[in-house]
Design a protein around this motif. Sequence first.
Motif, mmCIF file in Angstrom:
data_model
loop_
_atom_site.group_PDB
_atom_site.id
_atom_site.type_symbol
_atom_site.label_atom_id
_atom_site.label_comp_id
_atom_site.label_asym_id
_atom_site.label_seq_id
_atom_site.Cartn_x
_atom_site.Cartn_y
_atom_site.Cartn_z
ATOM 1 N N LYS A 123 0.829 -1.210 0.000
ATOM 2 C CA LYS A 123 0.000 0.000 0.000
ATOM 3 C C LYS A 123 0.861 1.257 0.000
ATOM 4 O O LYS A 123 0.546 2.222 -0.677
ATOM 5 N N SER A 126 2.104 1.843 -3.418
ATOM 6 C CA SER A 126 1.133 2.234 -4.434
ATOM 7 C C SER A 126 0.777 3.712 -4.347
ATOM 8 O O SER A 126 0.238 4.266 -5.286
ATOM 9 N N SER A 127 1.075 4.371 -3.234
ATOM 10 C CA SER A 127 0.723 5.793 -3.150
ATOM 11 C C SER A 127 1.947 6.619 -2.785
ATOM 12 O O SER A 127 1.836 7.655 -2.154
ATOM 13 N N SER A 129 4.553 8.257 -4.633
ATOM 14 C CA SER A 129 4.776 9.557 -5.273
ATOM 15 C C SER A 129 4.142 9.548 -6.651
ATOM 16 O O SER A 129 3.892 8.501 -7.235
ATOM 17 N N ARG A 130 3.924 10.740 -7.169
ATOM 18 C CA ARG A 130 3.290 10.854 -8.472
ATOM 19 C C ARG A 130 4.189 10.315 -9.577
ATOM 20 O O ARG A 130 3.723 9.602 -10.473
ATOM 21 N N MET A 133 4.119 6.615 -9.488
ATOM 22 C CA MET A 133 2.848 6.114 -10.010
ATOM 23 C C MET A 133 2.823 6.191 -11.538
ATOM 24 O O MET A 133 2.393 5.257 -12.219
ATOM 25 N N PHE B 26 -3.358 3.535 -12.218
ATOM 26 C CA PHE B 26 -3.572 4.936 -11.853
ATOM 27 C C PHE B 26 -2.460 5.813 -12.416
ATOM 28 O O PHE B 26 -1.295 5.447 -12.391
ATOM 29 N N SER B 28 -1.421 10.258 -13.093
ATOM 30 C CA SER B 28 -1.783 11.660 -12.949
ATOM 31 C C SER B 28 -2.414 12.129 -14.251
ATOM 32 O O SER B 28 -2.286 11.477 -15.295
#
Lengths: 390, 416
Positions: A123, A126-127, A129-130, A133, B26, B28
């Motif tokens: 988890k 999965s979150s 950094s941009r 991702m 996912f 941005s």
Amino acid sequence: MSRRQSYDGVVVTAPFSTPYERYSTQTAHYWLARALKGTLDAAGLRKEGIDGLSVASFTLFPDSPVGLSQHLGVTLRWLDSIPMGGASGVVALRRAARAVQAGDAEIVACVAGDTNHIDSFRKLLSSFSRFAMDAAYPYGYGGPNSMFALLTDRYMQEYGATREDFGRIAVAQRENALRNPNALMKRPLSLEDYLEARPISDPIALFDCVMPCAGAEAFLVMSEEEAVKRGLPFARIAGTIERHNAFPDDPIQLRGGWALDVEDLWSMAGMKPADMDLVQTYDDYPVISVMQFEDLGFCSKGEAPAFLRDRDLTVTGDLPHNTSGGQLSAGQAGAAGGFLGMVEALRQVTRTAGPTQVADAKNALVSGFGMINYDRGLCSGAAILTGESA
Amino acid sequence: MTDPLARPPKKNPQKVQTVPVLPPSFRSRAAMGLTAAAAEGRFKLQHCAECGTVQYPPRDACVSCLGLELLWKDTDPVGELIADTIVHTSPNLYFRRQAPWRCGTVRLSAGPSIFCHVHGDCVKGSEVRLLSRLDRAGQGVLIAIPKETTPNMADDPELRELGADPKHRRVLITDGRQPGAPALAKALLDAGAMTVFVGEGETWRPYPERSALEKMDGVNLMPLDLTDTSSVVELAGEIGGKVDILINNARFMRPGGVLARGDTAFARDEMEVNYLGLMRLAQAFGPGMKARGADGINNAAAWVNILSINAIANDPAYGSFNASQAAALSLAQSLRAELRPGGVKVMTVFCGPTDDDWYQDVPPPKLLPGAIARSVVQGLRDGVEDVLCGDVAKDYAERWRQDPRVLERELAGDVG
């Protein structure tokens, strides 16, 4: 010459580490509370005795350190949040020290910790950094393992380093960890074990990787006067550096921000690498420790493998390194991984390290590195702690 | 060198069906520029309008000058593979299943270093070319391939995973009566398709394409009437479990817009075949394909609709037919989103006027069946969402990008 002012009059004290657990049913709040209690107890303080708090944690969500203040019932006039992972120990220290020096706070507790649930690591990834991702996870989803595999691969191509060079670091740290009752890894590790380990992301194999776990670390920053009054063993801060997003045009990371600031660090402290009795590098992967020896001035770029080959990195060796076992063998308790070296160095120079104590340890270098935003670690920092002569 | 892909064995019905899982999806909003480019098979990166810096990963401001106007532009895809790794383990279910998976860092001549998928034939330290592709989650990703073509290059497991190559797959072409059906079937067989099912309605009625289709080894003619739900359901019951690529080439068209016709009879037929026919097919074949997205080498991979380019802008000479094309295009967007969890792509082949009786009044250039067949096969190999077949489709799409309202006037003949 830089305008950096000294940290005269400010000291670090009351190191505390919780035991580490591979998986925990508890929350980050629990682990942070446990470490805060531990450092306060070590100093003989009640929580009302602190007026500053610095927090580093990845798993506090949905709370921030603000929520934590109410959760733990502490009234503060100085509150800091350090979202810098492996650099959080050094950064927390230098910010807290300046706050105490300026009189914005009297006593600052610096805590870092995370829980580790069965699915926490996935988890967190999965979150994270941009850029991760958008541009890292869709490609094999190896997490930091694959990014560091690439750096290691590139480092080996560029400087002729071998897996044995990295293995020796891991093996020495395991030897140190066997002295540390809090370390997760309890079995000896041979170079053969290291070389034959299960591949994770070539050339990275199992023992190049840290074990995510739950745990927390803490220390206090206060005036020297206060520490003396309370009869606490303490360390002084001889110098610190911090840097973010250094060398952005390097096509792949072979050096960290230390290389930009290393002269400041040593000149501020009035010391040189050879004066260090022990070194705590940030060891999320051995290649990063290798980079730190180079960028912090122990040897030139590309020469760390040869430099380290001739040295004994264990507690009783000529260059004690990651004396509690480092993250590779003690475990990586989330953001507490960024505190591990700092708290251990503090124990060392205050001669309270017990089974991992380096004889006559007085000067310690602590280095931090963190946040794989995309393809490289962005935060770097280092601090030199000095204890009283024995 | 890539090992040639072996023909998959017959499926063992006693084994548990492999459930489709997807790579991380996912992104941005900025990163969707990569997906939009990949949907057209173009390699584009962000360029700063002010200083020209090419940057990656996608940002909301220029990394060099903080300029805020960032344009997705075609970019030189050549670079050097400077590091690589084989990922053996991942917490992500998709990559866990796909492992070992090769990734690497490419230093692009245009500037940035890019972490990407790496084709097995790429040599570290050598020049590579980056391709923009849609992954199984339908998102844009980059893969490095050797600069020069290598033997069996398309059979590389990573590259194949990013496309819907007909090789070893089973295809259904829904309407054998279309003049282009034989060319399409032949192109797919030439591309290595294992079987080509071809639907035919009103089987008692002879048609010239039949003899050509019958002669082809690997073609199976099946009764299929898109206007009849039970016919569609029946065929899906028979072959639905082995259709990996479905190509809907059915078309009912008559000239004329709204006022040229006295009633809604033809409009109803157009919608019955072109819109509701697609809906019937999707309802009958879609769920099975969605469930078979991870079925090994011959998994369900793509749904193709062959439509008129006038689906995006109406030409009143065929105004009513074009409305049915617009309806089908819109429905395909919905279908794309609905099939995405299965990793099945939805592709539209946009055609200009075809060289047949229904477009006899229209001046050239007009599309020959071979051109459409080539576009379908290439589009499948590249795994794109939009294929512009022929010069007219490309021209309209460019005008549409520039200004849809101007194109509307142009198609109505109002622009001199």
